[in-house]
Design a protein around this motif. Structure first.
Motif, PDB file in Angstrom:
ATOM      1  N   HIS A 156      -6.547  -1.801  -2.416  1.00 42.63           N
ATOM      2  CA  HIS A 156      -6.415  -3.236  -2.699  1.00 42.63           C
ATOM      3  C   HIS A 156      -5.748  -4.037  -1.596  1.00 42.63           C
ATOM      4  CE1 HIS A 156      -7.189  -1.924  -6.785  1.00 42.63           C
ATOM      5  NE2 HIS A 156      -6.112  -1.176  -6.761  1.00 42.63           N
ATOM      6  N   PHE A 157      -5.305  -3.386  -0.534  1.00 42.05           N
ATOM      7  CA  PHE A 157      -4.391  -4.070   0.379  1.00 42.05           C
ATOM      8  C   PHE A 157      -5.058  -4.396   1.713  1.00 42.05           C
ATOM      9  CE2 PHE A 157      -1.924  -1.745  -2.714  1.00 42.05           C
ATOM     10  CZ  PHE A 157      -1.055  -2.722  -3.162  1.00 42.05           C
ATOM     11  N   PRO A 158      -4.592  -5.483   2.373  1.00 41.98           N
ATOM     12  CA  PRO A 158      -5.248  -5.941   3.600  1.00 41.98           C
ATOM     13  C   PRO A 158      -4.579  -5.368   4.851  1.00 41.98           C
ATOM     14  CG  PRO A 158      -3.676  -7.585   2.889  1.00 41.98           C
ATOM     15  CD  PRO A 158      -3.557  -6.430   1.928  1.00 41.98           C
ATOM     16  N   GLY A 159      -5.075  -5.788   5.983  1.00 38.78           N
ATOM     17  CA  GLY A 159      -4.443  -5.488   7.257  1.00 38.78           C
ATOM     18  C   GLY A 159      -4.381  -4.003   7.550  1.00 38.78           C
ATOM     19  N   ALA A 160      -3.222  -3.570   8.050  1.00 39.93           N
ATOM     20  CA  ALA A 160      -3.056  -2.166   8.441  1.00 39.93           C
ATOM     21  C   ALA A 160      -2.997  -1.245   7.226  1.00 39.93           C
ATOM     22  CB  ALA A 160      -1.787  -2.013   9.270  1.00 39.93           C
ATOM     23  N   GLY A 161      -2.864  -1.833   6.027  1.00 38.93           N
ATOM     24  CA  GLY A 161      -2.815  -1.039   4.806  1.00 38.93           C
ATOM     25  C   GLY A 161      -4.169  -0.896   4.135  1.00 38.93           C
ATOM     26  N   PRO A 215       0.835  -1.203   0.000  1.00 41.74           N
ATOM     27  CA  PRO A 215       0.000   0.000   0.000  1.00 41.74           C
ATOM     28  C   PRO A 215       0.872   1.257   0.000  1.00 41.74           C
ATOM     29  CG  PRO A 215      -0.073  -1.055   2.161  1.00 41.74           C
ATOM     30  CD  PRO A 215       0.644  -1.986   1.238  1.00 41.74           C
ATOM     31  N   TYR A 216       0.378   2.296  -0.600  1.00 41.29           N
ATOM     32  CA  TYR A 216       1.100   3.560  -0.590  1.00 41.29           C
ATOM     33  C   TYR A 216       0.108   4.704  -0.475  1.00 41.29           C
ATOM     34  CZ  TYR A 216      -0.252   3.773  -5.524  1.00 41.29           C
ATOM     35  OH  TYR A 216      -0.973   3.799  -6.696  1.00 41.29           O
ATOM     36  N   VAL A 217       0.615   5.843  -0.058  1.00 44.15           N
ATOM     37  CA  VAL A 217      -0.209   7.041  -0.042  1.00 44.15           C
ATOM     38  C   VAL A 217       0.442   8.051  -0.972  1.00 44.15           C
ATOM     39  CG1 VAL A 217       0.889   7.765   2.146  1.00 44.15           C
ATOM     40  CG2 VAL A 217      -1.177   8.915   1.349  1.00 44.15           C
ATOM     41  N   GLU A 218      -0.331   8.461  -1.964  1.00 43.38           N
ATOM     42  CA  GLU A 218       0.179   9.449  -2.911  1.00 43.38           C
ATOM     43  C   GLU A 218      -0.074  10.829  -2.327  1.00 43.38           C
ATOM     44  OE1 GLU A 218      -0.803   8.726  -7.109  1.00 43.38           O
ATOM     45  OE2 GLU A 218      -1.275  10.867  -7.188  1.00 43.38           O
ATOM     46  N   VAL A 219       0.986  11.629  -2.274  1.00 43.61           N
ATOM     47  CA  VAL A 219       0.876  12.908  -1.587  1.00 43.61           C
ATOM     48  C   VAL A 219       1.762  13.944  -2.283  1.00 43.61           C
ATOM     49  CG1 VAL A 219       2.521  11.996   0.113  1.00 43.61           C
ATOM     50  CG2 VAL A 219       1.249  14.021   0.675  1.00 43.61           C
ATOM     51  N   HIS A 220       1.329  15.186  -2.259  1.00 39.73           N
ATOM     52  CA  HIS A 220       2.116  16.259  -2.850  1.00 39.73           C
ATOM     53  C   HIS A 220       3.411  16.423  -2.041  1.00 39.73           C
ATOM     54  CE1 HIS A 220       3.263  20.295  -4.152  1.00 39.73           C
ATOM     55  NE2 HIS A 220       2.491  20.094  -5.195  1.00 39.73           N
ATOM     56  N   PRO A 221       4.544  16.644  -2.710  1.00 41.72           N
ATOM     57  CA  PRO A 221       5.817  16.744  -1.979  1.00 41.72           C
ATOM     58  C   PRO A 221       5.797  17.814  -0.879  1.00 41.72           C
ATOM     59  CG  PRO A 221       6.160  17.055  -4.361  1.00 41.72           C
ATOM     60  CD  PRO A 221       4.732  16.692  -4.163  1.00 41.72           C
ATOM     61  N   ASP A 222       5.120  18.934  -1.122  1.00 39.33           N
ATOM     62  CA  ASP A 222       5.050  19.982  -0.090  1.00 39.33           C
ATOM     63  C   ASP A 222       4.319  19.474   1.145  1.00 39.33           C
ATOM     64  OD1 ASP A 222       6.323  21.758  -1.672  1.00 39.33           O
ATOM     65  OD2 ASP A 222       4.561  22.968  -2.168  1.00 39.33           O
ATOM     66  N   THR A 223       3.236  18.757   0.899  1.00 44.51           N
ATOM     67  CA  THR A 223       2.421  18.255   2.008  1.00 44.51           C
ATOM     68  C   THR A 223       3.194  17.200   2.785  1.00 44.51           C
ATOM     69  OG1 THR A 223       0.525  18.660   0.586  1.00 44.51           O
ATOM     70  CG2 THR A 223       0.132  17.324   2.547  1.00 44.51           C
ATOM     71  N   ALA A 224       3.920  16.363   2.079  1.00 48.79           N
ATOM     72  CA  ALA A 224       4.739  15.340   2.735  1.00 48.79           C
ATOM     73  C   ALA A 224       5.796  16.013   3.604  1.00 48.79           C
ATOM     74  CB  ALA A 224       5.404  14.445   1.689  1.00 48.79           C
ATOM     75  N   ARG A 235     -12.177   7.537  11.922  1.00 51.28           N
ATOM     76  CA  ARG A 235     -12.549   6.135  12.099  1.00 51.28           C
ATOM     77  C   ARG A 235     -11.380   5.188  12.284  1.00 51.28           C
ATOM     78  NH1 ARG A 235     -15.471   9.146   9.408  1.00 51.28           N
ATOM     79  NH2 ARG A 235     -13.878   9.256   7.811  1.00 51.28           N
ATOM     80  N   GLY A 236     -10.195   5.657  11.904  1.00 50.55           N
ATOM     81  CA  GLY A 236      -9.063   4.745  12.004  1.00 50.55           C
ATOM     82  C   GLY A 236      -7.881   5.292  11.242  1.00 50.55           C
ATOM     83  N   ALA A 237      -6.886   4.429  11.079  1.00 41.13           N
ATOM     84  CA  ALA A 237      -5.672   4.872  10.410  1.00 41.13           C
ATOM     85  C   ALA A 237      -5.207   3.785   9.452  1.00 41.13           C
ATOM     86  CB  ALA A 237      -4.584   5.161  11.433  1.00 41.13           C
ATOM     87  N   VAL A 238      -4.638   4.211   8.338  1.00 37.86           N
ATOM     88  CA  VAL A 238      -4.046   3.266   7.401  1.00 37.86           C
ATOM     89  C   VAL A 238      -2.552   3.556   7.332  1.00 37.86           C
ATOM     90  CG1 VAL A 238      -4.730   4.741   5.471  1.00 37.86           C
ATOM     91  CG2 VAL A 238      -4.058   2.414   5.018  1.00 37.86           C
TER      92      VAL A 238
END
Lengths: 705, 482
Positions: free
Chosen positions: A656-661, A607-616, A633-636
């Motif tokens: 598409h990913f299971p578990g904590a992702g 799993p990945y999180v797509e994020v703007h470089p400034d925001t990252a 509700r929770g966290a990924v």
């Protein structure tokens, strides 16, 4: 030597043609096959699909357990089926028929979808049946029916798009979700007429000549601004609107307030961009507006789709050869799955369950009295949310779905599943949901069985058996038959031969909106792939709908006055970002299939999180770091992937990913009031490094070295 | 419990919106019995679009906000052509010029504003009404009057170079009239724009066929002849359109002891000094928020609808910072916040870009990473992005140049495969990298067909085929120039 069989891909609604050649002793090889939707092309998912056939953890025995804290253990089929039937009888006697619920899927064949609905209403007499298509198609379907009187994702063959000078894709990332589809957009691209509406600069947006990037959850404001621009710019097709539609004045009065500059302030899309898109649509000889999940999966999804349909109607596109509005269905049988009666409010033939004539007709085909049929039940999320509660179902039979990963507010849904007295999962592999079950039934898949699918353009296809199933598995139809008999139904009421089931389905659909009564496996085996409706055996099918009138009694399409409202959850100081979810090329839906294909896992392992470089950077994160995306509700947990093309106020997480992702740990189950569609595409989140403790771990590591 | 009797005086954009929002919250009229008193004889319409009616892109019907049946369909008692003349706060009754008085439990003043005419000789008649040959632009009747006179080639003077003046001048220009825009300040829209932006806007007006005269006051109007300026010059005009601003319409309120000519003061619940009387829109005065803007009026209507129906008893109005948008023909202007600071400002970080010849100008004011003001002319995408940053308080991107000029990120993939690193994905549909293709080219000896068969590149969407072709040539794969 083995011979190859012409069949179709097991994944998305494009249903690309392919050949399968068995490679004894197990498995098969995929080959190209010329078919109109894909012209021999396939994406990586298609090419590698045969790996599903000999996946190492394929289920080949039923699994049961008496108590949840025990491990699942292998059992015989009679033992498993007797166990299920016994528990179901017990629960029904004690709590009534609605104590048992059924959950289906948009990947099931037409035959399975049909028999599942019949099984629920006749053998279980429960109103509690719905399916995961509620999470994909329900908003577009409701808006389509409202506007046109009929919902068929694309009311024209996908190949018609080849002639279009302008195609506007709204919230549809086809370059990743159905790559061969992109081949049909060549002319629009050459014409500078590919318009993409998406908050991200997706692979599809990269192909566009005009990319509009609204803030997630503001698409309806954009549609209203564009309708305003169309009218103010003199592009309203008065002749068409007058002759073929109704309700323009009411819809326009809302849009009259939405000057593109007003819409701009809400959406962030420049008024000039809105006008440019309208001009491309209005100035083209042939033009299409196509919507996808990005614009539909919202708590105002139905109205949002109506907003886009209103725009298409104002420009005179629907119901004309070479132009139109369509919705790009997602799941393999997302279209057929919504027509044959596995939906909470429907009967086969895309009929309404609360329509007396429809009840009479279907009851007569089923050999029961109309009053014996239960009424409409809960929509998918409401159903999952009610499981194991004092008023909700106590048992769930699940076919072709993996809600532990795919349902919104997934942690809550997982708790509801755990609260059931009985969870039965029929699946091919031990999916995340199957692992929670009391009984797991191993069933045949895709190339191991015969069945029909209806693709995104309403084309009915025969997916043929190409390889023998592994020993020990049974077809879903057989499972339903065996259970029905154990619940006291006559065996002949639940045939398990797909051809026979299809013949009954065709009869049940006769006279309905989605009329299959002229179709048979025999016709499909002979190589035909007709579009429904097909009301007579000699009928060629209906590739293009609405050319001589829409499906309302007055033959006119309807504008719907719709007003923008924002997403259920807006960013604030604590959750300042908007998260949106979606797909990535290498995976399909909950990933239960594709995460078992080595080549696909290599292409998209985690799993990945797509994020703007400034925001990252502001969150103290860099490319490749592990981040937590936290909602109410929770966290990924997912790896940071910096992308300068995403809006800085938005992050994207593939689901598409299971578990904590699991992306759905954070998603918001706010539902559309009409369709019951959850708001997958906009929820308020904050972004933090995954391990605040990593700072402590570094000194520890240094100490050791 | 019988529903609360709410009477809305005024059926303009604020009154109409309030009525809609009340009915949205109370569709069956169980909570609120709604009466709307409108002075005009037609259903409410979108005043913002009047310049569009003037230039012919919109029709009078096309800017209507309600149909004829709206009131009936929504259980609203709508009195058209009705003028409220007196408010009896003690008896809680409003008297009309014609017809029986109306009792209320809550009264809402949504009387809007009226054009202000400057003290220029000959501009007004005895009672302060516009003189012959003078028009204002407030309603559809005004539009019809102006349209009747201003055909192609007819000379027209527009007095007042604010937003409405510029939009009106440009709209009349598009009708073919010979327009002169007269503005007493040294440059157009001086309340919003700095001199450079004002100069560029004037140039854009010239390009659109509108003559702009700034820094000169009109001193007298002569019917059928035109306008004389302070320097003695004469601007011929068959019609003089006055767009020098508006004043709140508060006669009813003032006579009832509520408010002044500057407006009716209200608190954050839109309540006047009389708890049974509310005010929204142009006639209301909330703090020092400027009047005459649509968004505050609609925001106020939403809050008041929540309060009147009880749907949101804790709703309170908080003024959002105004953003001024001017769009007419090819002119696209966004202004907000601290727009007057120069590049040499010590108060804030100011960035600027100017290209007067092409009519583009962008100036951005920042406090740290926070956008506090901007003027954007001729760069519409930039204006949209900056407005959102201003509205949300979201930090401005680090790449200030891209922000100022609205550049989109470069495409992910270079067009020339030879220059790409080996790990670049060439075929996204099948996850094939340049290295995969290079290896396959060596293994198969090259040739597109062999390469495609070996890697499946280009067998998805087909987009990468030209690149695969180039890489199939062994010379290309080594990166040697040909």
């Amino acid at each position: 030597m083995s011979t190859s069989t012409g069949t179709h891909c097991p994944y998305c609604a494009l249903q690309c043609g392919m050949t399968l050649t068995p490679l004894p002793p197990a498995g098969a090889r995929v080959g190209p096959r010329d078919f109109p939707v894909n012209e021999g092309a396939l994406c990586q998912k298609g090419w590698t699909a045969a790996a599903l056939l000999d996946t190492p953890d394929r289920l080949t025995h039923p699994l049961v357990r008496r108590r949840r804290d025990e491990p699942l253990r292998p059992a015989t089929w009679p033992e498993a089926l007797d166990l299920i039937a016994g528990r179901l009888r017990e629960l029904r006697e004690r709590h009534g028929p609605d104590a048992v619920a059924v959950f289906g899927g948009g990947g099931l064949t037409n035959e399975k979808a049909y028999l599942l609905g019949k099984f629920a209403r006749v053998a279980l007499r429960t109103s509690q049946i719905d399916y995961n298509g509620r999470f994909c198609m329900s908003s577009a379907a409701a808006a389509g029916i409202r506007a046109f009187g009929l919902d068929r994702g694309l009311p024209f063959p996908v190949t018609d798009l080849r002639e279009a000078e302008t195609v506007m894709l709204v919230g549809a990332n086809v370059a990743e979700t159905m790559p061969p589809f992109v081949r049909h957009l060549r002319r629009a691209r050459d014409h500078g007429g590919l318009v993409v509406v998406d908050p991200r600069r997706t692979a599809t947006a990269e192909l566009a000549s005009l990319h509009l990037a609204p803030r997630p959850g503001t698409d309806l404001a954009l549609a209203l601004g564009m309708l305003h621009a169309a009218v103010a710019g003199g592009h309203l097709r008065h002749d068409y609107v007058g002759a073929r539609t109704g309700g323009f004045a009411e819809a326009w009065r809302v849009a009259a307030r939405w000057r593109p500059e007003e819409a701009e302030r809400v959406t962030g899309v420049a008024g000039a961009g809105q006008r440019a898109a309208v001009e491309l649509l209005a100035g083209a000889r042939n033009a299409y507006v196509l919507t996808g999940r990005g614009t539909e999966q919202h708590s105002n999804g139905v109205d949002t789709v109506s907003g886009w349909i209103n725009l298409a109607l104002a420009l005179g596109l629907p119901g004309r050869t070479g132009s139109g509005y369509g919705c790009l269905t997602g799941q393999g049988n997302g279209q057929g799955g919504r027509e044959h009666g596995q939906k909470a409010d429907q009967l086969p033939g895309y009929r309404r369950l609360d329509d007396e004539a429809a009840r009479r007709h279907v009851a007569s085909v089923w050999g029961v009295a109309p009053e014996e049929l239960p009424g409409p039940g809960r929509s998918a999320y409401e159903l999952l949310d009610a499981l194991g509660t004092s008023t909700g179902p106590r048992a769930l039979l699940l076919f072709g779905s993996n809600p532990v990963v795919s349902a919104p507010h997934a942690a809550h849904v997982t708790r509801r599943l755990a609260a059931l007295d009985l969870l039965v999962v029929a699946d091919v592999v031990p999916s995340e949901t199957a692992l929670l079950a009391d009984v797991v039934l191993p069933v045949t898949q895709w190339a191991e069985e015969e069945g029909t699918m209806t693709n995104l353009e309403g084309r009915v296809l025969l997916r043929r058996r190409a390889v023998p199933p592994p020993e020990g598995v049974r077809g879903d139809l057989t499972v339903l038959r065996e259970l029905a008999v154990r619940l006291g139904q006559p065996a002949e009421r639940f045939p398990d031969d797909p051809e026979e089931v299809f013949a009954e389905l065709a009869l049940a659909s006769r006279g309905g909106a989605a009329d299959y009564s002229g179709l048979s496996h025999r016709r499909l085996r002979a190589g035909e792939t007709p579009h429904w409706p097909c009301p007579e055996p000699g009928h060629p099918g209906t590739p293009r709908l609405f050319l001589d009138g829409f499906a309302h009694p007055d033959r006119r399409a309807r504008f719907t006055p719709v007003e923008h409202r924002g997403p259920a959850e807006s960013p604030d100081a604590v959750y300042p970002l908007v998260a949106t979810t979606g797909r990535t090329l290498a995976h399909y839906q909950s990933g239960a299939q594709t995460r078992r294909v080595a080549e696909l896992v290599r292409a998209a392992p985690a799993p990945y999180v797509e994020v703007h470089p400034d925001t990252a950077r502001r969150a103290g994160l860099a490319d490749g770091d592990l981040a937590r995306v936290v909602s109410r509700r929770g966290a990924v947990e997912a790896e940071v992937r910096c992308a300068p093309g995403i809006r800085p106020d938005t992050v994207f997480v593939p689901f598409h990913f299971p578990g904590a992702g699991r992306a759905n740990l954070i998603s918001n189950p706010a539902l559309d009031p009409v369709s019951g569609m959850p708001e997958f595409k906009a929820c308020a989140v904050r972004l933090t490094p995954a391990r605040e403790s990593s700072a402590r771990e570094i000194p520890a590591h240094e100490e050791g070295s | 419990m019988s529903p609360r009797r709410v009477v809305v005086v005024g059926y303009g954009m604020a009154g109409a919106r309030l009525a809609e929002l009340v009915r949205e919250r109370d569709p069956r009229g169980e909570l609120v019995e709604l009466t709307v008193v409108g002075a005009e004889s037609r259903p409410a319409y979108n005043r913002v679009l009047l310049p569009g009616v003037l230039d012919g892109t919109m029709t009078a019907d096309g800017i209507a906000l309600h149909g004829r049946e709206w009131a009936r369909d929504n259980r609203v008692r709508l009195l058209l052509g009705a003028v409220a003349v007196r408010l009896d706060r003690a008896a809680r009754v409003v008297h009309l010029a014609d017809g029986p008085p109306i009792g209320y439990d809550a009264l809402v003043l949504a009387t809007g504003s009226r054009p202000w005419l400057p003290p220029v000789g000959g501009l007004t008649g005895e009672r302060g009404e516009p003189a012959r040959g003078v028009a204002t632009l407030r309603g559809l009747d005004d539009c019809a009057r102006i349209a009747a006179v201003t055909g192609p080639g007819v000379p027209v003077a527009v007095l007042g170079g604010g937003v409405l003046g510029v939009e009106t001048a440009l709209a009349l220009g598009r009708r073919g009239a010979g327009v002169t825009l007269i503005h007493p300040a040294p440059h157009l829209m001086e309340r919003h724009l700095d001199p450079t932006a004002g100069m560029i806007l004037a140039r854009l007006c010239h390009t659109a066929g509108v003559r702009v005269v700034t820094g000169l006051t009109a001193v007298r109007h002569y019917p059928d002849e035109g306008v004389k300026l302070e320097d003695g010059a004469f601007v011929p005009a068959a019609l003089t359109v006055v767009t020098t601003g508006v004043r709140p319409e508060t006669d009813l309120a003032v006579a009832a002891g509520l408010g002044s000519a500057e407006g009716v003061p209200v608190d954050d619940r839109l309540r006047t000094a009389d708890p049974y009387v509310h005010a929204v829109g142009d006639c209301a005065r909330t703090g020092d928020a400027p009047s005459g803007l649509l968004r505050p009026a609609w925001d106020q209507a939403a809050v008041l609808a929540d309060l009147l129906t009880g749907a949101g008893p804790t709703a309170r109005y908080r003024a959002s910072p105004p953003v001024t948008r001017l769009r007419a023909g090819d002119v696209d202007l966004t202004v907000f916040g601290a727009s007057h600071l120069g590049l040499d400002s010590r108060e804030a970080e100011v960035l600027g870009y100017a290209d007067p010849a092409r009519g583009t100008y962008a100036k951005l004011t920042l406090d740290g990473d926070r956008v506090t003001g901007a003027i954007v002319l001729g760069l519409p995408g930039v204006g949209a992005t900056l407005t959102q940053l201003y509205d949300t308080g979201w930090p401005a991107p680090a790449d200030r140049l891209a922000l100022l000029l609205g550049r989109t990120p470069p495409p992910a993939v270079d067009d020339d495969p030879a220059r790409l690193p080996g790990s670049t994905v060439i075929c996204r549909c099948n996850s094939v990298t340049k290295d995969d293709l290079t290896r396959a080219a060596r293994a198969t000896g090259g040739g597109v067909t062999a390469l495609v068969r070996a890697t499946r590149a280009s067998t998805g969407c087909g987009d990468c085929l030209p690149k695969v072709r180039r890489l199939a040539d062994p010379h290309e794969t080594t990166g040697t120039p040909t």
